[in-house]
Enzyme design. Structure first.
Site: not given
Length: 407
Positions: A125, A194, A219-220, A366
């Site tokens: 990422f 991560d 927030y996921k 995705r």
């Protein structure tokens, strides 16, 4: 063969079916982007209203004590801890994933004097790689990238830290955390994981893997809201040696003594920097409560069942569309990723039909599966819509090719 009656039967038998009603999900929308932004828990609005009206509005500054605002980072961290296989005193909710990465990369380098290399993989990422680059620009680190198959071989006496994302954000491929942590330790290096695409969706056992450090986003799958605070983990054995570089007043041993010289707090509290964002932490607390209430075993079981159902359904409705996620559900996160040269336009055509997934440059569609609220019927409807979009060619409309600022 996947079909709608089967999807509805699976939903009827789903032990988590009642949890969906605790989230605000617009009617007529199939939401498969919880791996980017989790849905809003219904309890969040009332909780924030209480914080604003009673704690802030009436309690004013007294609420740092009377409502115990001051302990929110630790409280929320302790709630996250069992979701990632950590002890409550090893996790704290604070700052953003990017800021926590910076703090922990710098801390790891300080714990390995004489070594400057931070090893990661190309395609990790971006913020993970950018944070290494920022420290490299200051002369504190040296970035080294190696393909997945060559990571262990790249672990030499110069490597201070192995930094990897547990579940790859594009493909959903999952690293073997225990194996790579062991290999890094054998080479004398620390490991920073991560967990942004793992926490609350797939099994994580930081303690069992003897992980050193970890970060993750709120927030996921934790449903803390857009830009929610992140979390950081430091194994207890490293607490005393931990030197975080952002020595803000809240990480001080006695912040309200207001002394001129910095002295780090004990334990995980030294990872704090500035004043905790109380409204954001209160929202995150509501999301974490829901996920912790379900438990990782049940979430994982459903996640894998959803992804297998969706994979089979798309194989029928869009047989020529290549899935780039691992076939083995135990080797991938709670998502499926597909490759198509017009993935962006296809994603926009799906959104126009009320099926919300997302796109990752240059050619990846995705579809995320949040087991707390995603239904098997959602998966079937998404597969049907995808097949129709591809067959009809509706993605070719000019409006679906116009790139928005956020993709």
């Amino acid at each position: 063969m996947s079909n709608l009656p089967e999807a509805r039967a699976l939903d009827a038998a789903d032990p988590l079916r009642s949890w969906r009603g605790l989230f605000a999900l617009p009617p007529g929308v199939v939401y498969l982007d919880g791996n980017s932004l989790g849905a809003l828990p219904l309890g969040t609005a009332s909780r924030l209203g209480e914080v604003m009206r009673r704690e802030w509005g009436e309690g004013l500054i007294r609420s740092w004590n009377t409502a115990d605002w001051i302990s929110l980072p630790r409280r929320v961290g302790a709630m996250i801890a069992p979701l990632v296989g950590a002890a409550p005193h090893e996790v704290i909710a604070c700052d953003s994933t990017s800021v926590n990465l910076f703090k922990l990369i710098a801390a790891a380098l300080a714990m390995r004097p004489g070594r400057k290399v931070v090893l990661s993989e190309p395609g990790n990422f971006p913020t993970d790689l950018y944070m290494i680059a920022g420290l490299e620009a200051q002369g504190l680190a040296e970035r080294r990238l190696a393909p997945r198959a060559e990571l262990v071989a790249a672990l030499d006496e110069d490597v201070a830290l192995l930094l990897l994302t547990h579940v790859h954000y594009k493909t959903g491929a999952m690293h073997d955390m225990a194996r790579l942590t062991r290999a890094a330790h054998d080479a004398g290096a620390l490991v920073l994981w991560d967990l942004s695409h793992s926490a609350g969706a797939v099994p994580v056992d930081l303690t069992g893997c003897e992980a050193d450090l970890a970060v993750g986003c709120g927030y996921k799958y934790l449903n803390g809201g857009p830009g929610a605070p992140a979390f950081a983990f430091v194994a207890e054995r490293h607490h005393e040696a931990l030197q975080q570089p952002l020595t803000g007043w809240m990480g001080h041993a006695a912040p309200f003594a207001f002394t001129d010289d910095y002295a780090p707090a004990s334990g995980i509290d030294r990872l704090l920097t500035g004043t905790p964002p109380i409204l954001a932490l209160a929202a995150l607390e509501e999301g974490v409560k829901l996920i912790a209430g379900i438990g990782m075993e049940r979430l994982t079981t459903k996640s894998r069942a959803l992804s297998e159902f969706l994979r089979a359904a798309i194989a029928e409705t869009a047989p020529g569309l290549p899935c780039i996620s691992p076939e083995d559900p135990t080797a991938r996160g709670s998502q499926l990723s597909f490759r198509h040269p017009e993935a962006y336009a296809i994603c926009q055509a799906l959104i126009a039909r009320g099926v919300i997934g997302d796109f990752r440059d240059p050619d990846i569609l995705r579809l995320g599966l949040a087991p707390a609220y995603t239904r098997f019927e959602d998966c079937w409807n998404a597969a049907q819509a995808l097949g129709e979009v591809l067959e009809s060619g509706e993605w070719e409309r000019p409006e679906y090719r116009q790139r928005a600022a956020v993709t």
